[in-house]
Design a protein around this motif. Sequence first.
Motif, PDB file in Angstrom:
ATOM      1  N   CYS A  47       0.817  -1.220   0.000  1.00  0.00           N
ATOM      2  CA  CYS A  47       0.000   0.000   0.000  1.00  0.00           C
ATOM      3  C   CYS A  47       0.850   1.270   0.000  1.00  0.00           C
ATOM      4  N   GLY A  48       2.082   1.184   0.485  1.00  0.00           N
ATOM      5  CA  GLY A  48       2.985   2.338   0.440  1.00  0.00           C
ATOM      6  C   GLY A  48       2.851   3.297   1.609  1.00  0.00           C
ATOM      7  N   VAL A  49       1.966   2.999   2.565  1.00  0.00           N
ATOM      8  CA  VAL A  49       1.754   3.923   3.689  1.00  0.00           C
ATOM      9  C   VAL A  49       3.033   4.105   4.502  1.00  0.00           C
ATOM     10  N   CYS A  50       3.713   2.995   4.797  1.00  0.00           N
ATOM     11  CA  CYS A  50       4.938   3.086   5.602  1.00  0.00           C
ATOM     12  C   CYS A  50       6.001   3.921   4.892  1.00  0.00           C
ATOM     13  N   VAL A  51       6.060   3.795   3.580  1.00  0.00           N
ATOM     14  CA  VAL A  51       7.044   4.545   2.791  1.00  0.00           C
ATOM     15  C   VAL A  51       6.764   6.047   2.917  1.00  0.00           C
ATOM     16  N   TYR A  52       5.485   6.371   2.841  1.00  0.00           N
ATOM     17  CA  TYR A  52       5.080   7.779   2.902  1.00  0.00           C
ATOM     18  C   TYR A  52       5.407   8.401   4.258  1.00  0.00           C
ATOM     19  N   PHE A  53       5.195   7.637   5.331  1.00  0.00           N
ATOM     20  CA  PHE A  53       5.344   8.214   6.681  1.00  0.00           C
ATOM     21  C   PHE A  53       6.742   8.042   7.286  1.00  0.00           C
ATOM     22  N   CYS A  54       7.602   7.254   6.672  1.00  0.00           N
ATOM     23  CA  CYS A  54       8.943   7.085   7.237  1.00  0.00           C
ATOM     24  C   CYS A  54       9.679   8.433   7.213  1.00  0.00           C
ATOM     25  N   PRO A  55      10.119   8.916   8.367  1.00  0.00           N
ATOM     26  CA  PRO A  55      10.716  10.266   8.404  1.00  0.00           C
ATOM     27  C   PRO A  55      12.120  10.338   7.804  1.00  0.00           C
ATOM     28  N   VAL A  56      12.756   9.167   7.611  1.00  0.00           N
ATOM     29  CA  VAL A  56      14.146   9.219   7.115  1.00  0.00           C
ATOM     30  C   VAL A  56      14.323   8.448   5.790  1.00  0.00           C
ATOM     31  N   GLN A  57      13.214   8.187   5.119  1.00  0.00           N
ATOM     32  CA  GLN A  57      13.240   7.478   3.818  1.00  0.00           C
ATOM     33  C   GLN A  57      14.089   6.196   3.885  1.00  0.00           C
TER      34      GLN A  57
END
Length: 300
Positions: free
Chosen positions: A97-107
């Motif tokens: 879904c990509g949610v974790c990618v979007y919210f990760c503060p340090v990419q």
Amino acid sequence: MKELTIISGKGGTGKTSVTASFASLAQHKVIVDADVDAADLHLVIPPEIRRQEPFQGGHIAEIDPGRCTQCGECRLRCRFDAISEDFVVDRLACEGCGVCVYFCPVQAIDFSRQVCGQWFVSDTGRGPMVHARLGIAQENSGLLVSVLRKEARAIAEQKGYEWIIVDGPPGIGCPVISSVTGAGGVLVISEPTMSGLHDLKRVNELAAFLRVPAMACVNKYDINPDMSDRIIAYAWDHKMEVAGVIPYDRDMTAAMVARKALVDFSDGPAARAIRSVWENVRDFMKTRGHSKSALKIISS
Ligand code: SF4
Ligand code: SF4
């Protein structure tokens, strides 16, 4: 060019046997095994692989431990519980879904597309075949079906072929929708049981929704003639063409065991019926008219 998709409400109704025989009877065609979750047409029509391509499915998250600060944001956001306490993504649980990618503060999360299968263009004794092998527990089979059909159309156009014969998946899920959308017609293989009638209704409603002309065929009709009559009555009441009925015949199983299309193996009652069904389907695909061929078969 005419694209015919053969489907059924569930597996085990004889769909692949009918498809293999049609592939033998049709002239100038490309064969597609779109039942990508349980491909078995290659068992009856052996392919010689000429081209192999990777199938890129959906995205999948992968956490780089070198960049991850273990802040916990991704675990908190993942609705599929796909991230472990030590911040490793479970590849089977990740829905991409990509949610974790979007919210990760340090990419720290990579999100590449994964290769989740292979598709093939093969030569067979019956013409070109486009087929696939999907990895275990891999999704996106609907997308893979679209890839196979697109390739089959390209081959048919290039060779000037008249037919694309598609062995569709069972059910009414995403891969079935992908195999029926935009087809010239669908043939629904049914069996004479209550669940067969129920499945036929569901598949017919799907075909009607997708505006694809539908035909019905009852396999093993003589093991329950009353239920066969009900299925045929339903088809006529709902403007489905009845392409014919096929009697129970041990040759159908024997042909599968011998890894041959029934019409190449036998001239028994089922093989003769399938030839008749093919003629009706071929005519229907040319004219989209109605015939009452099945009643003639039952009463003869
Ligand atoms: S959100 Fe990013 S930094 Fe935080 S735990 Fe997840 S991967 Fe690590
Ligand atoms: S991509 Fe979606 S499902 Fe996959 S780990 Fe991230 S949040 Fe969870």
